[in-house]
Design an enzyme around this catalytic site. Sequence first.
Site, short mmCIF file in Angstrom:
data_model
loop_
_atom_site.label_atom_id
_atom_site.label_comp_id
_atom_site.label_asym_id
_atom_site.label_seq_id
_atom_site.Cartn_x
_atom_site.Cartn_y
_atom_site.Cartn_z
CG PHE A 6 -2.01 1.04 1.09
CD1 PHE A 6 -3.23 0.74 0.49
CD2 PHE A 6 -1.79 2.34 1.51
CE1 PHE A 6 -4.21 1.70 0.34
CE2 PHE A 6 -2.77 3.32 1.35
CZ PHE A 6 -3.98 3.00 0.77
CG HIS A 24 27.10 39.22 -0.80
ND1 HIS A 24 27.76 38.63 -1.87
CD2 HIS A 24 28.05 39.61 0.08
CE1 HIS A 24 29.05 38.67 -1.62
NE2 HIS A 24 29.27 39.27 -0.46
#
Length: 475
Positions: A35, A457
């Site tokens: 399943f 940055h």
Amino acid sequence: MTYYDLAIIGSGSGNSLITPYWDNKKVAIIDGGVFGGTCLNAGCIPTKMFVYPAGLAAAAGQARPLGVDLNLEQVRWQQMRDRIFGRIDAISEAGRRYRDVELDHVTLYQDYARFTGPKTLLTAAGETVEAGQVVIAAGSRAVLPQVPGIDLPQVHTSDSVMRIDALPERVLVVGGGFVAAEFAAVFSGFGARVTQVNRSAPLLKSEDALVSERFTEAAARSWDLRLGWNLAAVEEHGTGVRAVFHVVPGAAAEASTGTMSVDADIVLVAIGRVPNTGSLDPAAAGFDLEPDGRLAVDGYQRVLAGGQPVDGVWALGDISNRFQLKHVANHEARVVAHNLEHPGALRRSDHRFVPAAVFTRPQVASVGLTEQAARAADPAGGAGIATAVQAYGSTAYGWAMEDGEGFVKLVAEKATGRLLGAHIMGHDAATLIQPLIQAMAFGLDVPSMARGQYWIHPALTEVVENALLALDVAG
Ligand SMILES: Cc1cc2nc3c(=O)[nH]c(=O)nc-3n(C[C@H](O)[C@H](O)[C@H](O)COP(=O)(O)OP(=O)(O)OC[C@H]3O[C@@H](n4cnc5c(N)ncnc54)[C@H](O)[C@@H]3O)c2cc1C
Ligand SMILES: NC(=O)c1ccc[n+]([C@@H]2O[C@H](COP(=O)([O-])OP(=O)(O)OC[C@H]3O[C@@H](n4cnc5c(N)ncnc54)[C@H](O)[C@@H]3O)[C@@H](O)[C@H]2O)c1
């Protein structure tokens, strides 16, 4: 014979179709396997749960040039395996129980089924199921070459290799696609001696040519890579196996003898997956197949017969698309769920910008056209296409990593500044590519994307920013 409002074949992506809309209706879900389907039990999820610790184990090699000496002391394979499957098996079982026991309107057939008509199915146990709506989400399975010795217990596919009892010392990986690349990186990260053999060169050949070429070079630096060989036989040898290969005629294989052998403790065969259409007997229902065996569907995921959509029969996922990716199956399942509930306002699947990532080392991620495909499709014979390649090592974060391997390659249309494709190889490629997928999906042009926002940055995303700025496009 039992009648249902909805019958679903496949409990992987098919399982998500049982929305509250079906609460007062009768639903059958039929699955002869475990399943939850491939992604949960034997695909995306367990592989990545091995990929992550394998990356940690491999960090020793990456740390040394930075001045940090790490030693890999031990890999506790059994503990890792049991942690992974302890979690996964419990999720699968809880899902099975919920459908089988807890939902009164849902009947779970734990059996394989085949069509006897467009909307009638016969289970292997002999039960007949008929439904007003049928959804086929029966997935795909690994291909095994029919060579002597392929049934030996040491020969695995991705279905079984993650459940083995001990980390092998020697692993032979046959194939050169996604599965092979991920497992070669996992086992070599854990310190196994990996030999990867592929029929053709380069590896990951569906990627942009630069990515395939650079990834093949990186793989050859990390493990024993042999290209241009076809698996001919596997035989027992000592405690392991000996795999025999024949040279592919015309291939640039390194030996002239035409035959080579590789000794290993286990063999992983990863040479592709085929849709599970055969077991469904689509001919009995009159369904059309694509040349590669997939079920043919239209843009609304309706199954076709004689080129026309069959009323109330739908398909999704690996059984019907060429991508064989979970996020595509999920998308199609959302489309089918909507279309089942809104027959007067059908939605189409959107396959325009399908990304993929290979969680190997180095990681690879891509979306859209390769440079080769973009140039071939360009009315100006390729002159209308701009490309840029930006190395991770050209950014501050790349310096921090001392990266000499990673890069971002972008493909764009010069006249419009439209991104056509993005290809990344390197650290966190699968994450780094997401803003590029977003730009393509929402039609953001290259100059707007590059300069219309801040780029943190000195994050690694600066390599994407710089690649965008390097593209010679209008705007
Ligand atoms: C090793 C591996 C790693 C992967 N990693 C990724 C990844 O990182 N990212 C990604 O996007 N994709 C990945 N994939 C692909 C992804 O797993 C599949 O695209 C996805 O699971 C397909 O979902 P599906 O619902 O179409 O089929 P499945 O999840 O395979 O479900 C089909 C179900 O149908 C059942 N079934 C089949 N035939 C019958 C029948 N006749 N009667 C009844 N039941 C039947 C099967 O038992 C199965 O449970 C990976 C695949 C593999 C093998
Ligand atoms: N990260 C992910 O998204 C992910 C991970 C694993 C699998 N998947 C999906 O599963 C699918 C199947 O993966 P796969 O790697 O098995 O298939 P693949 O189609 O990606 O690659 C198959 C490879 O096997 C080679 N090959 C074929 N026949 C061979 C033979 N007889 N001998 C030697 N080599 C042979 C091919 O040249 C190719 O390199 C993929 O298409 C992918 O979409 C996705």
